[in-house]
Enzyme design. Structure first.
Site, mmCIF file in Angstrom:
data_model
loop_
_atom_site.group_PDB
_atom_site.id
_atom_site.type_symbol
_atom_site.label_atom_id
_atom_site.label_comp_id
_atom_site.label_asym_id
_atom_site.label_seq_id
_atom_site.Cartn_x
_atom_site.Cartn_y
_atom_site.Cartn_z
ATOM 1 N N ALA A 143 48.895 103.209 41.802
ATOM 2 C CA ALA A 143 47.661 102.787 42.464
ATOM 3 C C ALA A 143 47.611 101.269 42.418
ATOM 4 O O ALA A 143 47.690 100.677 41.341
ATOM 5 C CB ALA A 143 46.441 103.382 41.780
ATOM 6 N N SER A 144 47.543 100.632 43.578
ATOM 7 C CA SER A 144 47.451 99.179 43.667
ATOM 8 C C SER A 144 48.623 98.522 42.934
ATOM 9 O O SER A 144 49.781 98.885 43.158
ATOM 10 C CB SER A 144 46.093 98.718 43.123
ATOM 11 O OG SER A 144 45.827 97.379 43.478
ATOM 12 N N LEU A 145 48.354 97.579 42.023
ATOM 13 C CA LEU A 145 49.423 96.876 41.327
ATOM 14 C C LEU A 145 50.321 97.821 40.543
ATOM 15 O O LEU A 145 51.495 97.519 40.301
ATOM 16 C CB LEU A 145 48.831 95.827 40.381
ATOM 17 C CG LEU A 145 49.866 94.944 39.694
ATOM 18 C CD1 LEU A 145 49.956 93.587 40.388
ATOM 19 C CD2 LEU A 145 49.542 94.761 38.228
ATOM 20 N N HIS A 169 42.424 94.760 48.521
ATOM 21 C CA HIS A 169 42.156 95.898 49.407
ATOM 22 C C HIS A 169 40.981 95.621 50.349
ATOM 23 O O HIS A 169 40.144 96.494 50.592
ATOM 24 C CB HIS A 169 41.889 97.170 48.584
ATOM 25 C CG HIS A 169 42.883 97.382 47.490
ATOM 26 N ND1 HIS A 169 44.211 97.649 47.721
ATOM 27 C CD2 HIS A 169 42.757 97.322 46.128
ATOM 28 C CE1 HIS A 169 44.851 97.752 46.580
ATOM 29 N NE2 HIS A 169 43.999 97.553 45.596
#
Length: 315
Positions: free
Chosen positions: A99-101, A201
């Site tokens: 998720a994300s980074l 985001h």
């Protein structure tokens, strides 16, 4: 009954804190080896020791850790070292999910990128964003996501993630988020400002679009040993597309959609490798009733990591 396949899950910015993984650093030889090995590379890149920063005895777990880009390097190092410690204890991933980074750790553990190149790209990404993006932040809101449609929020911030039916995240500039907080306070809606320095985001990343894409284009990528689940597109990849990390940083996080797609296929053992067990907590609200899937985690800001590690590796 066939054993469940294991998914290593990696969370991103906002899950970090000082002293994360410290009991394992002190008590697990493999975890410490990888933290020190990655720290040697990080020192060449940024001129300082991430290990010394994270385990600074003057810091407590409750202190805010928002020192971008160092926090990004720290998250990756802890997550990658945690995965390698589990592998050494014969717990292996059949898939990885970022998720994300956390997508950097997911890609590196899957073998699609090297950990050294991941560290270098995380640092370059942070520096590009510092140069081109306005200061901003993210706000986790404990409420039905439909609240985002209120003009007091929607006109000031972008919807960065819907984590489950009563939890969402917005991203925006600092002054605008201050106004959103005042609106939430007036309605007694619980929220938390995440320890990040940019509006990930969201539209405020677009200012860095061209240099970020150039940064990601320079990252060598190969085929993954195990599939990588992308939480930006709720898609599973055997080989990461060239624009993978651009969508990771720019698009809203689609963790519920990714889980829904996985659950429609078969049950899994979801193992949260992140510092705070955030994704494991979200899963408790996302798994359908009657799911045969299991949820596990090791790291926690509340402690007990060595016991959790023993439980996970003994299962």
């Amino acid at each position: 009954m066939q054993p469940l396949k294991t998914i290593f899950m990696f969370s991103g910015q906002g899950s970090q804190y000082y002293r994360m993984g410290e009991p394992l650093y002190e008590g697990n030889e493999v975890f410490r080896h990888w933290m020190d090995r990655l720290d040697s590379h990080a020192r060449v890149l940024c001129g300082s020791s991430i290990v010394s920063l994270v385990y600074d005895p003057a810091r407590s777990r409750s202190d805010t850790f928002a020192r971008t880009p160092l926090s990004g390097l720290a998250i990756f190092m802890v997550e990658y070292a945690m995965a390698k410690a589990l592998e050494a204890a014969h717990v292996h991933a059949d898939l990885t999910l970022g998720a994300s980074l956390g997508s950097y750790a997911a890609a590196a553990v899957a073998g699609a990128i090297s950990p050294e190149n991941a560290l270098a790209t995380i640092l370059r990404q942070a520096r590009v964003m510092e140069q081109h993006c306005p200061p901003g932040g993210m706000l986790a809101v404990v409420a039905d996501p439909s609240l985002y449609d209120m003009p007091e929020i929607a006109t000031r911030a972008d919807l960065a993630a819907v984590n489950f039916s009563s939890h969402f995240v917005v991203a925006g500039l600092d002054a605008a988020l201050d106004e959103v907080e005042r609106f939430l306070d007036a309605r007694t809606v619980p929220y938390q400002r995440l320890p990040v320095t940019h509006a990930f985001h969201s539209r405020w990343i677009d200012a860095a679009g061209q240099p970020l894409r150039a940064c990601f284009d320079a990252l060598p990528m190969g085929p993954a040993r195990v599939p990588v689940v992308c939480c930006a597109r709720a898609t599973e990849y055997g080989r990461l597309p060239g624009d993978f990390f651009w969508h990771v940083v720019r698009d809203p996080i689609a963790f519920p959609a990714a889980v829904q797609r996985l659950e429609a296929r078969e049950p899994f053992h979801y193992l949260d490798i992140g510092p705070s067990g955030t994704l494991a907590a979200f899963l408790r609200y996302l798994l359908p009733s009657g799911s045969a899937s299991r949820i596990g985690k090791v790291l926690s800001p509340l402690g007990g990591e060595l016991k959790s590690f023993d439980q996970v590796t003994a299962a």
